[in-house]
Design a protein around this motif. Sequence first.
Motif: not given
Length: 583
Positions: A333-351
């Motif tokens: 379920s964890s995901t990542w995305i590149i935002k408009e401001n040239n940053s990588l945003e990673i979401s970790f879903i806690k178990k």
Amino acid sequence: MEVAANCSLRVKRPLLDPRFEGYKLSLEPLPCYQLELDAAVAEVKLRDDQYTLEHMHAFGMYNYLHCDSWYQDSVYYVDNLGRIMNLTVMLDTALGKPREVFRLPTDVTAYDNRLCASVHFTSSTWVTLSDGTGRLYLIETGERGNSASEKWEIMFNEELGNPFVIIHSVSLLKAEEHSIATLLLRVEKEELDMKGSGFFVSLEWVTISKKNKDNKKYEIIKRDILRGKSVPNYAAIEPDGNGLMIVSYKSFTSIPVGQDVEENKDEDMSDKIKEPLYYWQQTEDDLTATVRLPEGSAKEDVQVQFLPDRVTIVLKGQKLLEGSLFSSIDHESSTWIIKENNSLEISFIKKNEGLTWPELVVGDKQGEYIRDSAQCAAIAERLMHLTSEELNPNPDKGKPPCNAQELEECDIFFEESSSLCRFDGNTLKTTHVVNLGSNQYLFSVVVDPKEMPGFCLRHDVDALLWQPHASSQQDMWEQIATFNALGYVQASKRDKKFFTCAPDYSYAALCECLRRVFIYRQPAPMSTVLYNRKEGRQVGQVAKQQVASLETNDPILGFQATNERLFVLTTRNLFLIKVKTEH
């Protein structure tokens, strides 16, 4: 690449006294002698553009009184006529006037951006001197205090750039080559990085040498610069010149000298190193990490691999981050995305929902945790039952609540822990690191002038004195004395300005900005029988505290301790307090 050894300071248990009962105020009068100065001390007040805490630490709290540790009870100061004045005490009852030993060749009052003049006694016959304008003098003095052989003669005199103060120097003799290594402190304007105060601290290690006896001229053979963001509490060159030790809140790194273009590159590099690789925050259910990417990074340049307890981030084939996560995640379920401001945003879903992670990747120091204000409020609410706004009316009741009003200033430690680092003299790489944690730095003192200065740290309630031994790899720092409960006692002195102890550790002393001096003696046998009523036992020793009040309204500018006397310098007076009195 060699990694610095993580070391620790070994406390000597026999030097601690768990049964210490505190200091007893003694009303015995302290003999105090006052000398009026012919000319006022050359105090240099902070200018409007010297407004940071670092300026205050380095120059605002400067000790204008200098102790010559090579000779007994000999102190020096610089007056506003540019004279270096000396007072050497033989008999308290026959005090002479301070005598002029040297006069600065230039009129420094014409310089607008000067600092205070600084002096360091390098050896029994050499002195390093700065006039505060950026000029360094090496002076051969002969045997100081001996009128037949004492003659202060300039052997080196050169402009070294921006104004500085001298904080340490050593004399080195190797194969008939005489050198003097000196450490210069500056607080300089940061041109590139305007984050924070806009200033940085530089330590310049300058080595001046005379190759052989025939060549009379001393010349600079080496200049090294270390840069940091805080003024060091302690910095000293090892007696053999092979290393340097620094105690500071923020770390120092070496900067190459003499290549302007390279220097700018290095500044950029050091800024990049200081900038965290990623920022992260968390809620009860998930964590979010944000990584700043280089300009023009595309989605296909980035790979993020999630495993149940591990993460790997790759950018253009190079691993940015890899390691074990603090706890398990739902990797599907964890995901990542590149935002408009040239940053990588990673979401970790806690178990494990609700578990607070103290770190994202175990052992990784490249990230910075950002606390959410709502989260802080929630934590405070959870802890509310442990605190009380009202004073506890019944402290003997079972499980009394902690009362914040009972906390004293001495119970509060600095948020940021300082470190003790040793740097190699040739590479300027860190070889040894001691994380001092909450062991607050208190003061430094020269116990033996042939050795490095000792430094005193707070350990719990006590103050422990440590002597560096550069030649010993096993025990590089040895505990040599304890001042019982002094760590706790000094913290209550809110107006303290200077803090020191006698070279034989028989007493410690601190002074406030105005008038008052506090002396804390080591425990000594009692001449009368004294009983501890609570424990029903005889008390063999008592540690005395004494207070002296100086008859002046001028601020205290200098403070030095010898085994027998305390010297206190104000704008127009020099006071001597006889600490050791014969009974």
